[in-house]
Design a protein around this motif. Structure first.
Motif, short mmCIF file in Angstrom:
data_model
loop_
_atom_site.label_atom_id
_atom_site.label_comp_id
_atom_site.label_asym_id
_atom_site.label_seq_id
_atom_site.Cartn_x
_atom_site.Cartn_y
_atom_site.Cartn_z
N TYR A 177 -7.69 8.04 -4.35
CA TYR A 177 -7.43 6.68 -3.88
C TYR A 177 -6.04 6.58 -3.26
O TYR A 177 -5.87 6.03 -2.17
CB TYR A 177 -7.54 5.63 -5.00
N ALA A 178 -5.02 7.11 -3.95
CA ALA A 178 -3.66 7.03 -3.43
C ALA A 178 -3.54 7.76 -2.10
O ALA A 178 -2.90 7.27 -1.15
CB ALA A 178 -2.68 7.61 -4.44
N ALA B 75 -5.38 5.69 0.52
CA ALA B 75 -4.66 4.43 0.76
C ALA B 75 -3.46 4.66 1.65
O ALA B 75 -3.22 3.92 2.62
CB ALA B 75 -4.24 3.80 -0.56
N THR C 255 2.40 7.33 -7.39
CA THR C 255 1.51 8.21 -8.16
C THR C 255 1.35 9.60 -7.54
O THR C 255 0.83 10.49 -8.21
CB THR C 255 0.12 7.57 -8.32
N ASN D 286 -5.87 12.78 -6.68
CA ASN D 286 -5.69 11.33 -6.75
C ASN D 286 -6.14 10.74 -5.41
O ASN D 286 -5.34 10.32 -4.58
CB ASN D 286 -4.23 10.98 -7.05
N VAL E 14 -4.51 1.65 -9.92
CA VAL E 14 -3.62 1.23 -8.84
C VAL E 14 -4.36 0.32 -7.86
O VAL E 14 -3.82 -0.69 -7.39
CB VAL E 14 -3.04 2.47 -8.12
N GLY F 172 -5.95 6.39 -9.97
CA GLY F 172 -6.19 5.74 -8.70
C GLY F 172 -6.90 4.40 -8.84
O GLY F 172 -6.54 3.42 -8.16
N GLN G 207 -3.21 -3.42 -7.17
CA GLN G 207 -2.77 -3.71 -5.80
C GLN G 207 -3.52 -4.89 -5.19
O GLN G 207 -2.95 -5.67 -4.43
CB GLN G 207 -2.99 -2.46 -4.93
N PRO H 80 0.68 3.32 -4.84
CA PRO H 80 0.01 4.57 -4.43
C PRO H 80 0.98 5.71 -4.20
O PRO H 80 0.73 6.85 -4.61
CB PRO H 80 -0.71 4.16 -3.13
N SER I 228 0.80 -1.23 0.00
CA SER I 228 0.00 0.00 0.00
C SER I 228 0.83 1.27 0.00
O SER I 228 0.28 2.36 -0.13
CB SER I 228 -0.95 0.01 1.22
#
Length: 519
Positions: free
Chosen positions: A237-238, A241, A196, A235, A465, A462, A469, A193, A189
């Motif tokens: 999600y990154a 995360a 990016t 971004n 990724v 995102g 992942q 992430p 994780s």
């Protein structure tokens, strides 16, 4: 009642179930051979059948917890659908004979395994763990925070990050009773992430190359790179995360998603068992057994010598060519050379300090043996990706979902689309290659607004990724397990609830941005 009891007895009888499943597999194989080449192809895919190879492999991997056979069956099904029943010459040999797989084999398996094997002879990693434990790490919480920091430092990309971070932090985490599942999740994780949202790597240049010419505002590589960097704050999600991983590390999450992760944490803290008794670690005993010669004194140079060599060879030429010579498009990134030089540095240091050549090479060979399972799984995963390309998995998913998109929900839908494609194919970069040339002009046509385009672009980055992942056939997932000695399916099952939490929060964030700022 008797019939129900009989069925229940059969389902609970492992030998009977094995015979039934073997029989079903034989029937399906014969039927597949008979129907090979008869699946209708249109628009570069085979319709619903295009989903079958990765879908079957993923379902079987979760169900049987045996990844090698699941991947092979997925490849076989893909060959049948594509009309290429000879999967050996059609898919396996072309896949594992490529330069990209040679790079994986040389760098991420032989070099990684060899380096860890050398450390089992020199004691370098153990010595570093001992020093770090005394000065920086005091318990499981600080060990996990140390892992989080190392993940951000080694942020160059998914596979590189997992290897470097996992190899560095494993000795420290093991010493302080951090379970393999916790460690694998944190290593995974903070890899892609982080890559990016910390753009000092090749990701912006790769993505930029896919964007050039899609719409008038992207004419040069730097146009794309600058847009990539400007989109980092969105971004989501990154960001989520990495944030969730931080709170997980310092144990400040109000609730840890996933029963299996909670059980893993409890098991490791109370019993000291880093993996459960039925686990199959992605590293053999050769990588977990210390065999330091009696006349050899471990030191920090045994650990930092190879690590600094690796970083120096990889990063210094890149920084010089990209930032001092201004050659951003053709910046020198010597990844393979860096890993090989790290192994050579480890061998040279060990021999210079008095270790026999036989012992040093023996450690390297033991390390290579220890990653054999990972090599097999990665070979099959790479082959399955090529099989998915042959049957048009990504093209079918784009076509299936693309027509259902409403403009207001486009960022969220693009993210879900990329999640599905990347999870099915096990690659974020491959998903970018498929989706970005379609998503950028689509978003611009729906709403020619730079902010809306930024949201859609960030959702693609995102979502891809996330899928990569969480996929059990992804190289980063496999290598995270390998570098942390974790059972692959344990890693997948314990990571998914935490990653899904970040994914859901990201989708909600995109919906909120569209509603409040573009509604």
């Amino acid at each position: 009642m008797k019939k129900q009891s009989y069925i229940k007895d059969v389902l609970n009888n492992e030998k009977q179930m094995r015979k039934i499943l073997l029989g079903l597999f034989g029937v399906l194989l014969l039927a597949g051979i008979y129907f090979t080449g008869s699946f209708p192809e249109q628009n570069g895919h085979f319709g619903f059948w295009s989903l079958m190879p990765p879908l079957v492999a993923i379902v079987l991997a979760f169900w049987t917890r045996e990844v090698i056979s699941a991947l092979f069956i997925g490849i076989l099904m893909g060959g049948i659908i594509a009309g290429e029943i000879n999967i050996i010459s059609g898919f396996l040999i072309p896949s594992i004979g490529t330069e990209s797989f040679a790079m994986i084999l040389l760098v991420y398996l032989w070099a990684l395994g060899g380096l860890i094997g050398i450390w089992t002879r020199t004691g370098g990693a153990v010595e570093f763990a001992s020093r770090a434990s005394k000065r920086l790490v005091k318990g499981p919480r600080s060990a996990k925070f140390f892992t989080w920091v190392m993940g951000l430092i080694f942020h160059q990309g998914g596979t590189i990050s997992t290897v470097l971070t996992g190899a560095t932090v494993s000795p420290v985490a093991e010493k302080h009773k951090v379970s393999r599942e916790e460690l694998a999740y944190m290593v995974d994780s903070t890899a892609s992430p982080a890559a990016t949202i910390i753009p000092f790597n090749v990701w912006p240049f790769y993505v930029s190359g896919l964007m050039i010419g899609t719409i008038p505002m992207f004419q040069t590589t730097m146009d794309g790179v600058n847009f990539f960097i400007s989109a980092i704050p969105f971004n989501f999600y990154a960001i989520f995360a990495i944030g969730i991983t931080l709170f997980f590390a310092i144990e400040k999450l109000p609730w840890t998603p996933g029963k299996k992760m909670r059980e893993a944490i409890k098991r490791a803290r109370e019993t000291g068992e880093l993996s459960h008794e039925d686990a199959t670690p992605m590293a053999a005993a050769e990588l977990t057994r210390s065999r330091i010669p009696k006349d050899y004194t471990p030191g920090l140079i045994d650990f930092f010598g190879p690590i600094l060599t690796l970083l120096g060879v990889a990063i210094i030429p890149y920084v010089v060519t990209a930032y001092f010579m201004g050659n951003s498009d053709g910046a020198t990134l010597l990844i393979a050379e860096a890993f090989v030089m790290a192994v050579l540095a480890g061998l040279f240091i060990a021999i210079a300090k008095g270790m026999s050549l036989r012992n040093a090479i023996g450690g390297f060979v033991d390390g290579c043996k220890g990653v054999t399972i990972g090599a097999i799984i990665l070979a099959l995963a790479v082959t399955l990706k090529q099989t998915a390309d042959a049957v048009g998995t990504a093209a079918y998913v784009v076509e299936l979902i693309g027509g259902l998109i409403l403009p207001a929900f486009l960022p969220g839908v693009l993210m879900v689309l990329c999640m599905i494609i990347a999870f099915s194919t096990g690659t974020s970069w491959g998903t970018y290659a498929v989706v970005i040339p379609v998503a950028i002009p689509l978003a611009w046509a729906v709403m020619p607004d730079p902010f809306f385009l930024t949201l859609c672009f960030s959702a693609v980055i995102g979502g891809s990724v996330f899928g990569d992942q969480c996929s059990p056939i992804s190289d980063t997932t496999i290598l995270s397990s390998l570098a942390t000695k974790c059972d692959l399916m344990d890693h997948v099952q314990t990571q998914f609830p935490l990653a899904l939490t970040a994914g859901i929060l990201a989708i909600l964030a995109y919906a909120g941005m569209v509603f409040f700022f573009l509604g």
